[in-house]
Motif scaffolding. Sequence first.
Motif, PDB file in Angstrom:
ATOM      1  N   THR A  11       0.755  -1.161  -0.136  1.00 30.47           N
ATOM      2  CA  THR A  11       0.138  -0.130  -0.007  1.00 30.47           C
ATOM      3  C   THR A  11       0.765   1.193   0.017  1.00 30.47           C
ATOM      4  O   THR A  11       2.092   1.303   0.662  1.00 30.47           O
ATOM      5  N   CYS A  14      -2.481   7.399  -1.584  1.00 32.22           N
ATOM      6  CA  CYS A  14      -3.092   7.974  -3.158  1.00 32.22           C
ATOM      7  C   CYS A  14      -2.700   9.351  -3.395  1.00 32.22           C
ATOM      8  O   CYS A  14      -2.392  10.230  -2.425  1.00 32.22           O
ATOM      9  N   THR A  21      -3.680   2.991  -0.284  1.00 36.80           N
ATOM     10  CA  THR A  21      -4.310   2.126  -1.052  1.00 36.80           C
ATOM     11  C   THR A  21      -3.379   1.190  -1.729  1.00 36.80           C
ATOM     12  O   THR A  21      -2.212   1.381  -1.991  1.00 36.80           O
ATOM     13  N   TYR A  24      -3.397   0.878  -8.204  1.00 37.10           N
ATOM     14  CA  TYR A  24      -2.854   1.635  -9.141  1.00 37.10           C
ATOM     15  C   TYR A  24      -3.630   1.498 -10.532  1.00 37.10           C
ATOM     16  O   TYR A  24      -3.848   0.831 -10.852  1.00 37.10           O
ATOM     17  N   PRO A  37      -0.335   5.304  -7.617  1.00 36.83           N
ATOM     18  CA  PRO A  37      -1.337   4.796  -6.506  1.00 36.83           C
ATOM     19  C   PRO A  37      -2.677   5.871  -6.317  1.00 36.83           C
ATOM     20  O   PRO A  37      -2.478   6.829  -6.297  1.00 36.83           O
ATOM     21  N   LEU A  38      -3.945   5.139  -6.736  1.00 33.50           N
ATOM     22  CA  LEU A  38      -5.144   5.794  -6.799  1.00 33.50           C
ATOM     23  C   LEU A  38      -6.139   5.123  -6.130  1.00 33.50           C
ATOM     24  O   LEU A  38      -6.266   3.884  -6.503  1.00 33.50           O
ATOM     25  N   CYS A  39      -6.847   5.570  -5.216  1.00 31.70           N
ATOM     26  CA  CYS A  39      -7.969   4.928  -4.680  1.00 31.70           C
ATOM     27  C   CYS A  39      -9.061   4.619  -5.677  1.00 31.70           C
ATOM     28  O   CYS A  39      -9.419   5.428  -6.545  1.00 31.70           O
ATOM     29  N   ASP A  40      -9.552   3.576  -5.349  1.00 34.68           N
ATOM     30  CA  ASP A  40     -10.769   3.063  -6.120  1.00 34.68           C
ATOM     31  C   ASP A  40     -12.003   2.209  -5.291  1.00 34.68           C
ATOM     32  O   ASP A  40     -12.143   1.288  -5.592  1.00 34.68           O
ATOM     33  N   CYS A  46     -11.047   8.549  -6.892  1.00 33.22           N
ATOM     34  CA  CYS A  46      -9.848   9.297  -7.288  1.00 33.22           C
ATOM     35  C   CYS A  46      -9.151   8.511  -8.565  1.00 33.22           C
ATOM     36  O   CYS A  46      -8.743   9.188  -9.446  1.00 33.22           O
ATOM     37  N   TYR A  47      -9.493   7.156  -8.716  1.00 31.01           N
ATOM     38  CA  TYR A  47      -8.939   6.609  -9.786  1.00 31.01           C
ATOM     39  C   TYR A  47      -9.753   7.028 -11.189  1.00 31.01           C
ATOM     40  O   TYR A  47      -8.866   7.172 -12.009  1.00 31.01           O
TER      41      TYR A  47
END
Length: 73
Positions: A11, A14, A21, A24, A37-40, A46-47
């Motif tokens: 992890t 983000c 998170t 990716y 790295p992006l939240c989903d 954020c993704y």
Amino acid sequence: MKIWHSSSTETKPCVLCNKKTGTYKVYMQSNISIRIPLCDREDRKCYDKVDVKNMADMALRLISKEAKEGVKK
């Protein structure tokens, strides 16, 4: 350029909201990839908000060119 979703047990924060998170967004071209790295999650998307395809394309082309020139030296 290929763009896809990747998950990992590793992890990282983000890049938008700084929450940890394991999701990716991956941009790949010429066997070189950039992982962001992006939240989903349901509460944070954020993704979907980040798309750096044009910038990633230029960066990956430059990296590939520099790598090839470095081999020639």
